[in-house]
Design a protein around this motif. Structure first.
Motif, PDB file in Angstrom:
ATOM      1  N   GLY A   1       0.803  -1.226   0.000  1.00 54.15           N
ATOM      2  CA  GLY A   1       0.000   0.000   0.000  1.00 54.15           C
ATOM      3  C   GLY A   1       0.832   1.270   0.000  1.00 54.15           C
ATOM      4  O   GLY A   1       0.288   2.359   0.185  1.00 54.15           O
TER       5      GLY A   1
ATOM      6  N   GLU B   1      -5.873  11.224   2.478  1.00 52.83           N
ATOM      7  CA  GLU B   1      -5.488  10.208   1.512  1.00 52.83           C
ATOM      8  C   GLU B   1      -4.498  10.752   0.484  1.00 52.83           C
ATOM      9  O   GLU B   1      -3.537  10.058   0.122  1.00 52.83           O
ATOM     10  CB  GLU B   1      -6.742   9.672   0.827  1.00 52.83           C
ATOM     11  CG  GLU B   1      -6.556   8.259   0.353  1.00 52.83           C
ATOM     12  CD  GLU B   1      -7.655   7.834  -0.595  1.00 52.83           C
ATOM     13  OE1 GLU B   1      -8.733   8.437  -0.586  1.00 52.83           O
ATOM     14  OE2 GLU B   1      -7.405   6.890  -1.346  1.00 52.83           O
TER      15      GLU B   1
ATOM     16  N   GLN C   1     -14.386   2.457   2.419  1.00 47.42           N
ATOM     17  CA  GLN C   1     -13.797   3.788   2.278  1.00 47.42           C
ATOM     18  C   GLN C   1     -12.270   3.677   2.156  1.00 47.42           C
ATOM     19  O   GLN C   1     -11.636   2.868   2.833  1.00 47.42           O
ATOM     20  CB  GLN C   1     -14.174   4.606   3.521  1.00 47.42           C
ATOM     21  CG  GLN C   1     -13.613   6.009   3.553  1.00 47.42           C
ATOM     22  CD  GLN C   1     -13.976   6.695   4.867  1.00 47.42           C
ATOM     23  OE1 GLN C   1     -14.728   6.154   5.678  1.00 47.42           O
ATOM     24  NE2 GLN C   1     -13.442   7.888   5.059  1.00 47.42           N
ATOM     25  N   SER C   2     -11.686   4.512   1.270  1.00 43.94           N
ATOM     26  CA  SER C   2     -10.220   4.541   1.166  1.00 43.94           C
ATOM     27  C   SER C   2      -9.672   5.517   2.197  1.00 43.94           C
ATOM     28  O   SER C   2     -10.235   6.601   2.388  1.00 43.94           O
ATOM     29  CB  SER C   2      -9.813   5.015  -0.232  1.00 43.94           C
ATOM     30  OG  SER C   2     -10.243   4.078  -1.180  1.00 43.94           O
TER      31      SER C   2
ATOM     32  N   VAL D   1      -7.991  -2.730   8.128  1.00 46.02           N
ATOM     33  CA  VAL D   1      -7.687  -2.078   6.854  1.00 46.02           C
ATOM     34  C   VAL D   1      -6.976  -3.065   5.923  1.00 46.02           C
ATOM     35  O   VAL D   1      -5.991  -3.696   6.326  1.00 46.02           O
ATOM     36  CB  VAL D   1      -6.802  -0.837   7.089  1.00 46.02           C
ATOM     37  CG1 VAL D   1      -6.550  -0.110   5.761  1.00 46.02           C
ATOM     38  CG2 VAL D   1      -7.456   0.102   8.088  1.00 46.02           C
TER      39      VAL D   1
ATOM     40  N   GLY E   1      -5.181  -3.826   1.974  1.00 43.65           N
ATOM     41  CA  GLY E   1      -4.484  -3.127   0.896  1.00 43.65           C
ATOM     42  C   GLY E   1      -3.200  -2.470   1.337  1.00 43.65           C
ATOM     43  O   GLY E   1      -2.351  -2.140   0.511  1.00 43.65           O
TER      44      GLY E   1
ATOM     45  N   ARG F   1      -1.693   3.667   1.670  1.00 42.21           N
ATOM     46  CA  ARG F   1      -3.136   3.741   1.415  1.00 42.21           C
ATOM     47  C   ARG F   1      -3.768   2.374   1.629  1.00 42.21           C
ATOM     48  O   ARG F   1      -3.169   1.333   1.348  1.00 42.21           O
ATOM     49  CB  ARG F   1      -3.405   4.167  -0.039  1.00 42.21           C
ATOM     50  CG  ARG F   1      -3.232   5.654  -0.239  1.00 42.21           C
ATOM     51  CD  ARG F   1      -3.848   6.079  -1.557  1.00 42.21           C
ATOM     52  NE  ARG F   1      -3.421   7.427  -1.881  1.00 42.21           N
ATOM     53  CZ  ARG F   1      -2.263   7.716  -2.468  1.00 42.21           C
ATOM     54  NH1 ARG F   1      -1.459   6.741  -2.831  1.00 42.21           N
ATOM     55  NH2 ARG F   1      -1.920   8.962  -2.707  1.00 42.21           N
ATOM     56  N   GLY F   2      -5.021   2.400   2.108  1.00 41.66           N
ATOM     57  CA  GLY F   2      -5.743   1.141   2.289  1.00 41.66           C
ATOM     58  C   GLY F   2      -7.237   1.373   2.250  1.00 41.66           C
ATOM     59  O   GLY F   2      -7.701   2.510   2.090  1.00 41.66           O
ATOM     60  N   VAL F   3      -7.981   0.295   2.394  1.00 43.65           N
ATOM     61  CA  VAL F   3      -9.438   0.355   2.331  1.00 43.65           C
ATOM     62  C   VAL F   3      -9.999  -0.219   3.633  1.00 43.65           C
ATOM     63  O   VAL F   3      -9.552  -1.266   4.097  1.00 43.65           O
ATOM     64  CB  VAL F   3      -9.968  -0.454   1.121  1.00 43.65           C
ATOM     65  CG1 VAL F   3     -11.498  -0.496   1.127  1.00 43.65           C
ATOM     66  CG2 VAL F   3      -9.441   0.124  -0.171  1.00 43.65           C
TER      67      VAL F   3
END
Lengths: 273, 349
Positions: free
Chosen positions: B260, B288, B333-334, B311, B313, B294-296
């Motif tokens: 990520g 972000e 949500q990211s 989380v 990703g 970054r993750g989801v």
């Protein structure tokens, strides 16, 4: 609603009341009446105190029963706690052997005492081999004591083991951490915890000893215990009224002891929670 | 009664093998400073209670092990001569005595005069704020009251060391938290040396000056709660204390690369694939745009004082992130994350 419920309960208890009345209360009432209708009249009831022979029998029966109860509680109390705490090879076999006397009638127990300490008994043989003369005690109060102890121990030991199982080992550890030596731990922790069991099984032990007949009969001891006197008066002398009166006295003493112990055990059980 | 606060305790090569061959404790050496509270923490069967019982004198160590109270070798002394205070999970109060008599028991055994005994009991009852319970029977007390009485009974004789074996485990959560604070205050105001056994890491963190984490009959790490939490010496300790994320990344060009994104990690030696660990509250949620990672959001749990997010990703597996922010998150949500390199941990095992 309530009335119907009570009627239903009464209906359910009715068979027990009928059986109890027919086979227990009626004979008991008859016994009480018969006891007062002999040559001596109502004085038959006081004969157990006024007649030295009867009084002697009553006294020795009580002394014997108390001694047996105390000795049994000490022996079975220690053994019961030990058996509960220690697991060793043959433990199960030992426990079942200790409960074996429950399977024998008093006559057989008496017979066994004769085999052990009678005129041709094992102990006599051994002592005479060692040149100490032939030791014979089967027909004295010591013989009675031996026989009674033998059949009393299993009744107590199982109750003690059940009570000892419930003892929290942390209680003893707490007492020791506070400085108590092993003897104090027994007095302050173990005995109070076992008290209800000791009282209950001690009462049963006492009652059984008071009424025991077979062992005393087989040993035909020089000491007369009350059940033997009753038997003699009734069967050999046909003194039915006196036998009935003595039976009532024996029954009342035993019953009162059981009732008292139940009250005492209840009180300590409540205190111990 | 000759006890004084702050006895130092030293265990040397103490092992314990039970007659049936079970090795409950490997050779253990340990020093407790006078007045220190040390917590033995570990899963059930790790040997923590056995260790406590060796200190108490309820178990003697295997051949070669020694136990010292200050400079006195107490190895061969039975518990009743060691002057230790013990508190048990089951309280172990004497049911045939009332509250006052329970507290007075140790004084009575030590031969303290009745009037002096009564004064000491009064003092203990006041200290534990249970003066109104003096005449009560043990069966009339609640669990929390029982444990207060047990503490008072143990402390009344002024023991050289106080040993507590899971004292709060039988209580409900709310009471546990309150008594935990009380015990902590009590131990430090008395200045007594204390050993406390628990399997609850929250309790260990709150009470211990030092924590000894145990596993399979051995102490695997000793340190302050902070050291144990942030610098676990092994993956067992890391996993046993709180939640720990464990991710695999590649160290290349002064940064750790993860699926990520990347974390700048200039001072880290070496290169190639490696496993790193970090605590959920060490990952901060950031804008972000321009975020290093970054993750989801896969799941969210609102815990009242904080929100816990799972989380995906970010790394090769789902990571757990905790935030005290009040905002709500949506599943799917990211989000952006930042992890300071100082929070990353590499373990040898």
């Amino acid at each position: 609603m309530r009335g119907r419920e009570n009627r239903f309960l009464l209906l359910m208890v009715a068979p027990a009341i009928v059986v109890g009345a027919a086979f227990f209360l009626l004979p008991l009432a008859r016994l009480a009446v018969v006891g007062a209708t002999g040559k001596l009249g109502i004085a038959a009831y006081t004969a157990v105190v006024t007649n030295p022979q009867y009084f002697q029998a009553l006294a020795s029966t009580i002394v014997l029963s108390v001694t047996v109860t105390v000795a049994t509680l000490v022996i079975a109390g220690i053994a019961g706690v030990f058996l509960e705490r220690n697991h060793f090879l043959g433990r199960e076999a030992l426990i079942s052997m200790l409960t074996l006397p429950l399977a024998f009638p008093g006559v057989v127990v008496g017979f066994m005492v004769i085999m052990l300490a009678g005129r041709t008994g094992l102990i006599g043989e051994i002592t005479s081999t060692f040149g100490a003369g032939r030791l014979v005690f089967a027909y004295s109060i010591a013989g009675l004591f031996t026989g009674y102890i033998y059949f009393s121990i299993p009744r107590v030991i199982l109750t003690i083991m059940a009570a000892a199982e419930k003892l929290d080992p942390a209680l003893e550890e707490a007492a020791r951490s506070l400085g108590a030596n092993p003897w104090r731990v027994i007095v302050d922790v173990i005995l109070p915890a076992l008290k209800p069991a000791l009282i209950a099984s001690g009462a049963i032990c006492f009652a059984t000893s008071m009424g025991a007949f077979g062992t005393a009969f087989t040993l035909a001891t020089d000491i007369k215990v009350l059940p033997i006197v009753i038997y003699t008066e009734f069967t050999l002398l046909a003194n039915i009224a006196l036998a009935a009166a003595l039976s009532m006295v024996l029954g009342i003493i035993t019953w009162a002891t059981l009732a008292l112990s139940r009250v005492a055990a209840g009180a300590t059980a409540a205190a111990a929670g | 009664m000759n006890g004084k606060a702050g006895t130092a305790i030293r265990l040397v090569d103490c092992a314990k093998t039970f007659p049936n061959g079970t090795r409950a404790l490997d050779k253990t050496s340990l020093e407790m400073r006078g007045g220190e509270t040390i917590v033995f923490l570990g899963p059930s069967g790790c040997g923590k209670t056995t260790l406590l019982r060796v200190i108490a004198g309820l178990e003697s160590p295997d051949e070669g092990g020694r136990v010292y109270f200050d400079d006195e070798d107490v190895t061969s002394q039975p518990i009743e001569h060691r002057n230790v205070g013990m508190v048990f999970q089951s309280y172990a109060l004497f049911p045939n005595m009332n509250v006052g008599d329970n507290i007075a028991y140790g004084l009575k055994v030590h031969g303290v005069a009745p009037d002096k005994r009564a004064r000491r009991v009064d003092e203990m009852l006041r200290m534990m704020q249970i003066s109104e319970l003096r005449e009560r029977r043990i069966t009339e007390l609640s669990g929390g009251q029982r444990q207060r009485v047990a503490l008072a009974r143990a402390i009344a004789v002024q023991p050289r060391v106080l040993l507590l074996d899971e004292p709060l485990t039988a209580l409900d959560a709310l009471l546990r938290e309150r008594l935990r604070i009380e015990i902590d205050v009590l131990l430090h105001s008395l200045g007594i040396t204390a050993a406390y056994v628990t399997h609850d890491q929250g309790e260990a963190m709150a009470i211990g000056d030092r924590i000894a984490v145990m596993n399979k009959g051995a102490i695997v790490q000793t340190g302050s709660p902070r050291e144990i939490y942030y610098k676990p010496a092994s993956s067992f300790v890391a996993d046993f204390i709180g939640t720990m994320n464990r991710v695999t990344g590649t160290l290349r060009g002064g940064a750790l690369e993860l699926p990520g994104g990347r974390i700048d990690w200039a001072d880290q030696q070496g290169s190639g694939e490696m496993q790193v660990l970090f605590r959920p509250n060490d990952a901060r949620i950031v804008e972000e745009a321009g975020a290093p990672l970054r993750g989801v959001v896969e799941q969210q749990f609102f815990l009242g004082d904080r929100t816990r997010l799972h989380v995906t990703g970010v790394a090769d597996r789902t990571v757990v992130v905790e935030t005290t922010e009040h905002r709500e998150f949506r599943v799917g949500q990211s989000i952006g994350l930042r992890i300071e390199p100082g929070a990353l941990l590499r373990l040898r095992d």
